[in-house]
Design an enzyme around this catalytic site. Structure first.
Site, PDB file in Angstrom:
ATOM      1  CD  GLN A  67      -1.131   0.078   3.732  1.00  0.00           C
ATOM      2  OE1 GLN A  67      -1.598  -1.003   4.074  1.00  0.00           O
ATOM      3  NE2 GLN A  67      -1.415   1.202   4.378  1.00  0.00           N
ATOM      4  CB  CYS A  83      -4.672  -1.125   5.544  1.00  0.00           C
ATOM      5  SG  CYS A  83      -5.614  -0.185   6.782  1.00  0.00           S
ATOM      6  CG  HIS A  94      -2.929  -2.481   9.376  1.00  0.00           C
ATOM      7  ND1 HIS A  94      -2.773  -1.649   8.311  1.00  0.00           N
ATOM      8  CD2 HIS A  94      -2.355  -3.668   9.015  1.00  0.00           C
ATOM      9  CE1 HIS A  94      -2.117  -2.282   7.337  1.00  0.00           C
ATOM     10  NE2 HIS A  94      -1.866  -3.509   7.747  1.00  0.00           N
ATOM     11  CG  ASN A 139       0.209  -6.334   6.729  1.00  0.00           C
ATOM     12  OD1 ASN A 139      -0.660  -5.537   6.383  1.00  0.00           O
ATOM     13  ND2 ASN A 139       1.003  -6.112   7.757  1.00  0.00           N
TER      14      ASN A 139
END
Length: 340
Positions: free
Chosen positions: A142, A148, A282, A304
């Protein structure tokens, strides 16, 4: 004159390093830390605006390096930490640049399904890994955009489509950043609002709408070539067993607290904290679960959006069945998945 100035700056950097070494208990010899820093900056492509900024980053880097060394020397750790692309940032800087979740009150989210899709499931496998099954897209990055929420929503839609017999598409996070006006673009957003947008307007491919990592005007022409829509989404109750049922059927999004230096420096093993459980900042995707062979800890496998240089090639194993209702880092509090 330029050579004289360069020599003065080198002396200043050396003096700073020696001062920092004097009050830390690092295992790394003082005369090698500057070389480690130079190697790190070269590896991660760091170019600082001036030598004062470089000196500041070197001081922060040293603190992080010494923390890593001290942490890994301790006994009975279930995970390790290490240098990564965030090692010249403070906790505050990291949080400001690389998160982006703005939690939404679920009580006000009337569009989410009110029943849990997998509530009648009676048995789930002991472990599952959707990555190994070939239905999880590649690790993305990102950047310093607080998007996110977009990456987490897109990843679950990509997987949901593939699990239900469709192609493994690479969908566009940038479309959500630019066009999902219920969200804040790079200033943060909500996975639930991203799902609502995809249900209403559909989402096109990454190829049609490339990720830029900055918020721009919505490219309505690109969105017309939308590839995927969803029927809606389910919010999973705050119950680890129910989340396990859902993950056994498809990857799900979750929100977590990532503000600890241990989290951002994680490099491998089963992460057990420390981290908060209430101020979630997050969004990630749970793409499996299992049990560690080395220490017997149960874990969630999370995907992630910080690139492959972070953690276990972009993935983390975080403790499951911890006995904490909220889960480690609050991972149980706000899990959801799209309805394909």
């Amino acid at each position: 004159m330029a050579l004289w100035l360069e020599w003065q700056i080198k002396v200043y950097v050396l003096m700073v390093s020696l001062c920092v070494e004097a009050w830390t208990s690092a295992a790394t010899p003082p005369n090698s830390t500057l070389a480690v820093f130079e190697q790190w900056t070269a590896r991660h492509g760091r170019i600082y605006v001036n030598n004062l900024e470089k000196t500041k980053r070197y001081e922060i880097f040293l603190k992080n390096l010494h923390f890593i060394e001290d942490f890994n020397k301790a006994a009975n750790r279930s995970y390790t930490v290490g240098l990564n692309q965030f090692s010249d940032l403070t906790t505050e800087e990291f949080h400001a640049r690389y998160n982006g979740l703005q939690p939404m009150s679920r009580s006000s989210n009337s569009s989410a399904a009110t029943t849990f899709e997998y509530q009648n499931v009676t048995q789930v496998p002991d472990s599952i890994n959707w990555v190994d099954k070939g239905v999880v897209g590649s690790i993305k990055n990102q950047g310093s955009c607080g998007s996110c929420w977009a990456f987490a929503a897109v990843a679950t839609v990509e997987s949901g489509l593939a699990i239900n017999g469709g192609p493994m598409l690479d969908l566009s996070e940038q479309q959500l950043v630019d066009c999902s006006k219920d969200n804040g673009g790079c200033k943060g957003g909500w996975v639930e609002a991203a799902f609502q947008y995809i249900k209403r307007d559909g989402i096109t491919s990454e190829q049609n709408y490339l990720y830029k990592g900055v918020e721009g005007d919505c490219n309505s022409e690109a969105t017309l070539a939308h590839k995927v829509t969803i029927q809606g989404h389910h919010n999973i109750p705050v119950d680890e067993h129910l989340i396990e049922m859902a993950v056994a059927a498809q990857p799900v999004t979750a929100n977590i607290d990532t503000k600890s230096v241990e989290f951002r420096s994680y490099s491998g093993g089963v992460f057990t904290g420390p981290c908060g459980r209430q101020n979630l900042d997050h969004s990630i995707v749970i793409v499996g679960y299992g049990r560690s062979n080395s220490d017997g800890l149960n874990y969630w496998l999370i995907k992630n959006s910080w690139g492959e240089q972070w953690a276990e090639k972009g993935y983390m194993r975080i403790q499951r069945n911890s006995g904490i209702r909220e889960g480690v880092c609050g991972i149980n509090l706000a899990a959801s998945h799209p309805i394909m």
